[in-house]
Write an enzyme that holds these catalytic residues in place. Structure first.
Site, short mmCIF file in Angstrom:
data_model
loop_
_atom_site.label_atom_id
_atom_site.label_comp_id
_atom_site.label_asym_id
_atom_site.label_seq_id
_atom_site.Cartn_x
_atom_site.Cartn_y
_atom_site.Cartn_z
N ASP A 19 -9.64 6.46 5.23
CA ASP A 19 -9.54 5.12 4.62
C ASP A 19 -8.56 5.23 3.45
OD1 ASP A 19 -10.14 2.40 4.01
OD2 ASP A 19 -11.57 3.02 2.49
N SER A 20 -8.27 4.09 2.83
CA SER A 20 -7.41 4.12 1.64
C SER A 20 -8.17 4.73 0.45
CB SER A 20 -6.98 2.70 1.28
OG SER A 20 -8.12 1.89 1.08
N CYS A 82 -10.94 1.91 8.20
CA CYS A 82 -10.24 0.96 7.34
C CYS A 82 -9.83 -0.22 8.23
CB CYS A 82 -9.01 1.63 6.76
SG CYS A 82 -7.92 0.49 5.88
N GLU A 158 -14.26 -0.34 -6.30
CA GLU A 158 -13.69 0.94 -6.76
C GLU A 158 -13.98 1.17 -8.25
OE1 GLU A 158 -11.34 3.35 -5.23
OE2 GLU A 158 -11.59 2.56 -3.21
N CYS A 190 -13.88 -5.36 5.80
CA CYS A 190 -13.26 -4.34 4.95
C CYS A 190 -14.38 -3.35 4.65
CB CYS A 190 -12.75 -4.97 3.66
SG CYS A 190 -12.20 -3.75 2.44
N HIS A 192 -14.97 -1.53 2.23
CA HIS A 192 -15.49 -1.54 0.86
C HIS A 192 -16.61 -2.59 0.69
CE1 HIS A 192 -11.81 0.66 -0.14
NE2 HIS A 192 -12.26 0.84 -1.36
N1 DGL Z 1 -11.32 -0.35 2.98
C1 DGL Z 1 -10.14 -0.83 3.58
C2 DGL Z 1 -10.36 -1.86 4.64
O1 DGL Z 1 -11.35 -1.74 5.34
C3 DGL Z 1 -8.93 -1.03 2.72
C4 DGL Z 1 -9.05 -1.74 1.45
C5 DGL Z 1 -7.72 -1.64 0.72
O2 DGL Z 1 -7.31 -0.51 0.48
O3 DGL Z 1 -7.13 -2.70 0.43
O4 DGL Z 1 -9.58 -2.77 4.83
#
Ligand code: DGL
Length: 266
Positions: A19-20, A82, A158, A190, A192
């Site tokens: 993931d990022s 991600c 984050e 997402c 997150h």
């Molecule tokens: N967690 C990621 C997603 O599912 C990326 C969030 C990001 O880095 O903008 O899209």
């Protein structure tokens, strides 16, 4: 069985997850539960987070490097944890990949497509790609879909601000137009976003089904060679391992003790 063949069959299956940032840990944790015998390698592209504000071309470039890295580390299967990368890069990544790569979108779509009114929230790039909407409509011709980008959710998570009155207010502001359509399901598009599940559910109401990226775990069928003991997990980042370890622990309750820095991604 010869000694050589026995050792090959006793090698632990290795699952690569990326993931990022820390968001993909929501998927990693579920995979770990399902496949405790496997080894895991998690890569967080902390030098380039957030992905959601970048272009498709850039995300393809970043994630191709990550996939090559995971292949060099001998991953037998890769999970792109991600949504942004799954939305815009999965096709390019799968093209010449010698191992299976799973994105997180299809499984969430399958879970949500049984409803008639579905809302989707995600990063700007995920929403701009229109991938959820297209796939939902392909599965269910009568479905009504409302998509909305919620870019502030990623930095809130984050920064460790989930569960505060600030995150509660941001959730309300973003989700007000979504609530107006009275969705039966809301896709947290997402990885997150599940960290904000409580405030999202409090605002949307308990009867709205929240579908998240961990649905992919149910869709992965893996034949694991070694079924004894517990596999190990290693963590790699492209910047600031200390910050990753602290936030992984504090926010995701994942101990990434010896996260290693890979300078080749800078
Ligand atoms: N967690 C990621 C997603 O599912 C990326 C969030 C990001 O880095 O903008 O899209």
């Amino acid at each position: 069985m010869s000694k050589k063949r026995r050792s090959a069959s006793q090698r632990r299956t290795k699952i690569g997850v990326f993931d990022s940032g820390i968001g993909g840990l929501t998927v990693y944790k579920e995979l770990r539960k399902k496949y405790p015998f496997c080894d895991f390698i998690y890569f967080a592209d902390t030098a380039h987070v957030p992905y959601g504000d970048k272009s498709e071309k850039t995300i393809i470039l970043y994630t191709k490097k990550i996939v090559s890295f995971l292949l060099r580390k001998k991953a037998d299967l890769i999970v792109c944890a991600c949504n942004t990368a799954s939305a815009v890069a999965l096709k390019s990544l799968s093209a010449n990949c010698p191992v299976p790569i799973h994105g997180v979108i299809d499984a969430a779509v399958r879970e949500a497509a049984v409803f008639s009114r579905v809302a989707v929230i995600g990063t700007k790039l995920t929403i701009k790609s229109g991938v959820y909407e297209k796939k939902l409509k392909k599965m269910n011709g009568k479905i009504k879909v409302k998509s909305l980008a919620a870019p502030l959710f990623v930095p809130l998570v984050e920064e460790g601000w989930a569960g505060t009155d600030v995150s509660g207010r941001v959730v309300k502001i973003y989700l007000a137009p979504v609530k107006l359509m009275c969705p039966e399901a809301l896709i947290l598009g997402c990885t997150h976003y599940p960290v904000l599940r409580k405030e999202i559910s409090d605002y949307m109401g308990g009867d709205v089904r929240l579908v998240d990226s961990s649905s992919v775990v149910g869709a992965i069928a893996l034949s694991v060679s070694m079924r004894r003991g517990r596999g190990k997990s290693s963590f790699y980042v492209s910047d600031d391992p200390g910050h990753f370890v602290r936030t992984a622990k504090k926010i995701m309750k994942v101990s990434a003790g010896r996260a290693k820095l890979c300078t080749e991604f800078l």
